[in-house]
Motif scaffolding. Structure first.
Motif, PDB file in Angstrom:
ATOM      1  N   LYS A 186       5.291  14.938  -4.379  1.00 12.87           N
ATOM      2  CA  LYS A 186       5.628  15.784  -5.475  1.00 12.87           C
ATOM      3  C   LYS A 186       6.895  15.466  -6.112  1.00 12.87           C
ATOM      4  CE  LYS A 186       5.565  20.550  -7.170  1.00 12.87           C
ATOM      5  NZ  LYS A 186       5.323  21.976  -6.898  1.00 12.87           N
ATOM      6  N   PRO A 187       8.107  15.519  -5.286  1.00  7.59           N
ATOM      7  CA  PRO A 187       9.517  15.130  -5.765  1.00  7.59           C
ATOM      8  C   PRO A 187       9.504  13.761  -6.503  1.00  7.59           C
ATOM      9  CG  PRO A 187       9.578  16.252  -3.748  1.00  7.59           C
ATOM     10  CD  PRO A 187       8.194  15.710  -3.925  1.00  7.59           C
ATOM     11  N   LEU A 188       8.877  13.003  -5.707  1.00  9.61           N
ATOM     12  CA  LEU A 188       8.876  11.354  -6.522  1.00  9.61           C
ATOM     13  C   LEU A 188       8.096  11.536  -7.721  1.00  9.61           C
ATOM     14  CD1 LEU A 188       9.362   8.404  -5.785  1.00  9.61           C
ATOM     15  CD2 LEU A 188       6.922   8.273  -4.853  1.00  9.61           C
ATOM     16  N   VAL A 193       5.054   4.756   3.289  1.00  5.49           N
ATOM     17  CA  VAL A 193       4.593   6.048   3.637  1.00  5.49           C
ATOM     18  C   VAL A 193       5.509   7.056   2.797  1.00  5.49           C
ATOM     19  CG1 VAL A 193       4.227   7.777   5.566  1.00  5.49           C
ATOM     20  CG2 VAL A 193       3.939   5.464   5.998  1.00  5.49           C
ATOM     21  N   ILE A 194       4.645   7.927   1.921  1.00  9.18           N
ATOM     22  CA  ILE A 194       5.296   8.834   1.377  1.00  9.18           C
ATOM     23  C   ILE A 194       4.938  10.237   1.889  1.00  9.18           C
ATOM     24  CG2 ILE A 194       5.697   9.919  -1.027  1.00  9.18           C
ATOM     25  CD1 ILE A 194       5.110   7.400  -2.101  1.00  9.18           C
ATOM     26  N   LYS A 195       5.638  11.113   2.632  1.00 14.38           N
ATOM     27  CA  LYS A 195       5.318  12.400   3.224  1.00 14.38           C
ATOM     28  C   LYS A 195       4.921  13.447   1.962  1.00 14.38           C
ATOM     29  CE  LYS A 195       7.502  11.511   7.723  1.00 14.38           C
ATOM     30  NZ  LYS A 195       8.447  12.117   8.594  1.00 14.38           N
ATOM     31  N   ARG A 220      14.231   2.218  -4.029  1.00 13.98           N
ATOM     32  CA  ARG A 220      14.446   3.430  -2.778  1.00 13.98           C
ATOM     33  C   ARG A 220      13.071   3.359  -1.754  1.00 13.98           C
ATOM     34  NH1 ARG A 220      15.430   7.091  -6.025  1.00 13.98           N
ATOM     35  NH2 ARG A 220      13.923   8.407  -5.566  1.00 13.98           N
ATOM     36  N   LEU A 221      11.934   2.929  -2.363  1.00 14.30           N
ATOM     37  CA  LEU A 221      10.791   3.041  -1.436  1.00 14.30           C
ATOM     38  C   LEU A 221      10.708   1.572  -0.777  1.00 14.30           C
ATOM     39  CD1 LEU A 221       8.095   4.646  -3.817  1.00 14.30           C
ATOM     40  CD2 LEU A 221       9.289   5.392  -1.882  1.00 14.30           C
ATOM     41  N   GLN A 273       0.823  -1.126   0.121  1.00 12.31           N
ATOM     42  CA  GLN A 273      -0.200   0.011  -0.047  1.00 12.31           C
ATOM     43  C   GLN A 273       1.017   1.372  -0.020  1.00 12.31           C
ATOM     44  OE1 GLN A 273      -4.034  -0.409   0.500  1.00 12.31           O
ATOM     45  NE2 GLN A 273      -2.978  -2.284  -0.438  1.00 12.31           N
ATOM     46  N   ILE A 274       0.508   2.446  -0.766  1.00 10.69           N
ATOM     47  CA  ILE A 274       1.168   3.583  -0.761  1.00 10.69           C
ATOM     48  C   ILE A 274       0.436   4.442   0.099  1.00 10.69           C
ATOM     49  CG2 ILE A 274       1.913   5.402  -2.268  1.00 10.69           C
ATOM     50  CD1 ILE A 274       3.557   2.974  -2.728  1.00 10.69           C
ATOM     51  N   ASP A 275       0.800   5.096   0.927  1.00  9.13           N
ATOM     52  CA  ASP A 275       0.307   6.141   1.892  1.00  9.13           C
ATOM     53  C   ASP A 275       0.801   7.479   1.747  1.00  9.13           C
ATOM     54  OD1 ASP A 275      -1.285   7.441   3.631  1.00  9.13           O
ATOM     55  OD2 ASP A 275      -0.547   6.128   5.588  1.00  9.13           O
ATOM     56  N   ALA A 276       0.031   8.367   1.130  1.00  5.40           N
ATOM     57  CA  ALA A 276       0.465   9.899   1.264  1.00  5.40           C
ATOM     58  C   ALA A 276      -0.610  10.502   1.698  1.00  5.40           C
ATOM     59  CB  ALA A 276       0.936  10.383  -0.368  1.00  5.40           C
ATOM     60  N   ASP A 277      -0.055  10.877   3.088  1.00  6.85           N
ATOM     61  CA  ASP A 277      -1.333  11.838   3.802  1.00  6.85           C
ATOM     62  C   ASP A 277      -1.082  13.238   3.443  1.00  6.85           C
ATOM     63  OD1 ASP A 277      -3.134  12.732   5.504  1.00  6.85           O
ATOM     64  OD2 ASP A 277      -1.858  12.631   7.394  1.00  6.85           O
ATOM     65  N   ILE A 278      -1.499  13.743   2.404  1.00  4.22           N
ATOM     66  CA  ILE A 278      -1.441  15.035   1.832  1.00  4.22           C
ATOM     67  C   ILE A 278      -2.561  15.924   1.790  1.00  4.22           C
ATOM     68  CG2 ILE A 278       0.563  14.318   0.370  1.00  4.22           C
ATOM     69  CD1 ILE A 278      -1.334  13.976  -2.177  1.00  4.22           C
TER      70      ILE A 278
END
Length: 334
Positions: free
Chosen positions: A195-197, A190-192, A265-266, A84-89
């Motif tokens: 955007k850079p990714l 978790v991706i904080k 990297r992830l 799962q990808i979690d980006a709390d944005i």
């Protein structure tokens, strides 16, 4: 980001190339019983396992009575959710990132499929695209991985097959009706700040040509086997399911993402091993405490020397195949 990781992580090579099939597969329709379930037993405790499959007959109405009986008595449902990808944005920030996410499906530098795949592959693509997609020009801008996915979905639809999962809606209704414990098995990355990714992804060339070619080959050569496999699942013909070649899986497509620099990297590289260990631990716990538990996994993951059934058997559990037990006869009741 989950859309970028749409292909499951499995392993199997495509069959060799062959002439394009022209016959329309005939698949079963109407009410069908579906497959039986394996029972993993520890003393008086039982874990029912249903093997899932994709694609399945589009016009099948699955009569899931045995599964419903099991679920009515189950104290726990184990659900495999994968990576799962979690980006709390936040909602509004997510809307602002949506154009970048959609653009990430396209080749870097505005290149088209003609420019990034081999001439021979592009000739095959054109023939299959004309048959299953038509004149849509937007797909020509897609990365090979996403073009392959779009072609595959269109081809299944035109051949009377459906890639949607019919199992979870049945399970979800039973959860609402009977309130078993739901244990979710997943790996969360978790991706904080995505955007850079996304900016990096837009400039990254994926090694997805093998994914593209393998998907073309599957559509060209495997429709008859897909039809037979889908029919066997729908009608509950377990000997046929065992005898047919395993369903083709998306090793090359998932590797194009998980083995890219961003994927490594992830932390996608060890996802299968971590998920497998977590799922087996959940199964151990369920068999220790529950009279009846239920889980569903892809058939390819259940069967074979390295499948989950073999791993459970190696732990000392009794494993009863659907052919050895009348599916749903007692629904887990003593």
């Amino acid at each position: 980001m989950s859309a970028l990781m749409a292909f499951p992580i499995h392993a199997q090579e495509a069959p060799p190339a062959d002439a394009i099939r022209t016959e329309a597969p005939v698949v079963v329709q109407g009410e069908q019983p579906g497959p039986g379930m394996w029972i993993v037993r520890k003393g008086g405790h039982e874990l029912y396992l249903l093997g899932t499959l994709s694609p399945l007959p589009a016009k099948m109405q699955w009569q899931a009575v045995p599964l419903q009986r099991v679920l009515a008595n189950a104290q726990e449902v184990i659900r495999m959710r994968g990576v799962q990808i979690d980006a709390d944005i936040g909602f509004f920030r997510g809307l602002l990132l949506l154009p970048k996410l959609l653009a990430a499906r396209d080749n870097p530098d505005g290149k088209t499929l003609r420019e990034v795949v081999s001439p021979a592959s592009y000739v095959r693509w054109q023939a299959l695209k004309a048959r299953y997609i038509g004149s849509d020009g937007g797909v020509e801008k897609r990365r090979p991985l996403f073009a392959a996915q779009e072609l595959y979905t269109a081809a299944m639809k035109k051949n009377g097959l459906d890639t949607r999962d019919p199992v979870w809606p049945v399970v979800e209704k039973a959860i609402k009706d009977h309130h078993p414990t739901v244990t979710v098995v997943k790996e969360t990355i978790v991706i904080k700040d995505p955007k850079p990714l996304l900016q990096e992804w837009a400039k990254t060339t994926l090694d997805d040509l093998a994914c593209f070619d393998n998907t073309l080959t599957r559509i060209e050569t495997d429709l008859d086997v897909m039809r037979a496999r889908a029919n066997a699942w729908a009608t509950g013909d377990m000997p046929a399911l065992r005898a047919l070649p395993p369903a083709y899986q998306w090793e090359a497509c998932s590797a194009a993402v998980t083995e890219a620099g961003i994927g490594k990297r992830l932390g996608f590289g060890d996802a299968r091993a971590r998920l497998r260990a977590k799922w087996l631990a959940a199964a151990d716990a369920a068999l220790e405490k529950n009279a009846v538990s239920f889980a569903a996994l892809p058939l390819n993951d259940l069967l074979g020397a390295n499948g989950y059934l073999a791993a459970l058997q190696a732990k000392g559990y009794a494993v009863i195949a659907p052919e050895e037990d009348a599916p749903g006869e007692d629904g887990g009741e003593e």
